[in-house]
Design an enzyme around this catalytic site. Sequence first.
Site, PDB file in Angstrom:
ATOM      1  N   ASN A 220       0.810  -1.220   0.000  1.00 51.31           N
ATOM      2  CA  ASN A 220       0.000   0.000   0.000  1.00 51.31           C
ATOM      3  C   ASN A 220       0.844   1.271   0.000  1.00 51.31           C
ATOM      4  O   ASN A 220       0.563   2.212  -0.745  1.00 51.31           O
ATOM      5  CB  ASN A 220      -0.931  -0.003   1.219  1.00 51.31           C
TER       6      ASN A 220
ATOM      7  N   ASP B 253      -0.292  -9.614   3.421  1.00 56.71           N
ATOM      8  CA  ASP B 253      -1.501  -9.236   4.156  1.00 56.71           C
ATOM      9  C   ASP B 253      -2.762  -9.301   3.293  1.00 56.71           C
ATOM     10  O   ASP B 253      -3.876  -9.299   3.826  1.00 56.71           O
ATOM     11  CB  ASP B 253      -1.363  -7.825   4.720  1.00 56.71           C
TER      12      ASP B 253
ATOM     13  N   GLY C 200      -1.065  -9.739  10.655  1.00 55.69           N
ATOM     14  CA  GLY C 200      -2.270  -9.082  10.181  1.00 55.69           C
ATOM     15  C   GLY C 200      -2.619  -7.930  11.098  1.00 55.69           C
ATOM     16  O   GLY C 200      -3.238  -8.132  12.143  1.00 55.69           O
TER      17      GLY C 200
ATOM     18  N   GLU D  92      -2.634 -10.937  14.887  1.00 53.70           N
ATOM     19  CA  GLU D  92      -1.850 -10.102  15.797  1.00 53.70           C
ATOM     20  C   GLU D  92      -2.538  -8.757  16.058  1.00 53.70           C
ATOM     21  O   GLU D  92      -2.316  -8.119  17.075  1.00 53.70           O
ATOM     22  CB  GLU D  92      -0.456  -9.848  15.232  1.00 53.70           C
TER      23      GLU D  92
ATOM     24  N   GLN E 198       6.416 -16.394   7.941  1.00 50.01           N
ATOM     25  CA  GLN E 198       5.247 -16.377   7.060  1.00 50.01           C
ATOM     26  C   GLN E 198       5.560 -15.789   5.695  1.00 50.01           C
ATOM     27  O   GLN E 198       4.925 -16.115   4.703  1.00 50.01           O
ATOM     28  CB  GLN E 198       4.127 -15.561   7.712  1.00 50.01           C
TER      29      GLN E 198
END
Length: 406
Positions: A113, A144, A189, A245, A300
């Site tokens: 983003n 994400d 996240g 999280e 991850q």
Amino acid sequence: MNNLLIAQSGGPTAVINASLAGAVQEASTSGLIDTVYGAKNGIEGVLKAEFIEFETIITNVNDYELLSHTPSSALGSCRYVLDNWIEKEDEYLQFIRIMRENQIAYFIYIGGNDSMDTVNKLSNYCKKKKIFDIKIIGVPKTIDNDLKQTDHCPGFGSAAKYIATTVAELERDVSVYDAPSITIIEIMGRNTGWLTAASALSRINGADGPKLIYLCEKPFDFAQFILDVKETMNENVPFLIAVSEGLKDKNGHYISEKEQEHKTDAFGHKYIAGTGKVLADLIRDKIGCKVRTIELNLMQRCAGHIVSTTDLNESKMLGMKAVQCAIEGKSGEMVSLKRLTSNPYTIELLSIPVNQVANYERQVPPSFIHPNGHDVTADMMQYLFPLIQGEEKIIYENGIPKHMIV
């Protein structure tokens, strides 16, 4: 002025270099681009003119494969935010000067983003100043999965595959004991629960997976959580709980804030790790059973040994699509994926105005979250399943995966 510059930014993924490889390959075979440059460390490297030439790094087809299978950002990354050009025009003027000095007509920025915000700002500046000899295109990436105007983000599928596999393996581990115990798995996240939802994929081969899954899209209720845990303990012991999280309470406060006090990162985002520990302490206090926490953390996004073939191929195609868009004269756009069907899984590559993406955030829709608040729906499973398909043949050397070091 016929050269191409590529940079990467933001948090790495396992397949971000597939987009890089796709862009370099498309540019090199197009016959329309002279030299392909890479900028070290994102827009910061661009503004410092810290470039490499890809012809010195990629010399054959095998090098493209090696780069595609190398996790993290081969060119390096940054966490740098461009100010508005009205407030700090010198950086924009420097960008234009460096592009022209190096005969660069096309700039491709691979990122999330904040990176799309950079693409938006630079392209808007060029448009306002009637600079038409530089084309700027964004390529999405983020584990994400929170970018709008694309069905999903490159990098997410491989992270989801890693999470599903790891959770399935953890379940095998905890299930060997016949005693009450709880394992809380904290998954990345900040404001979106896509990655945590992927833990449900650990069930698709018949296992139970997490008995409770909490996404950050729904306000977290501590009292209800304890009731959920007690009810589940009556049915199954031991068991797993998957949590985002970024869980927040009904007032919008991260439940992990007391663990991190008020520390923030370069973008002013609060540090939010520690959610699992908060919940583990709560369970110990209210229930008293054995509980442990596991924070998957960086694994991850850097697990290149277990990438999704679907994810890798789409990432590469989007890199190629970005070069095609730039050559066609498009600017201020982001390439994206449109899902046509889920079964069989088919997609279409598009490009959309980047101002429809920058500074927006796509959360998990209510239809993907179970009404009970602690699981996902069949619609979510149908959405996720195609994204983790396919296993890559990993290149090994001396017993471990081989990576390209740029």
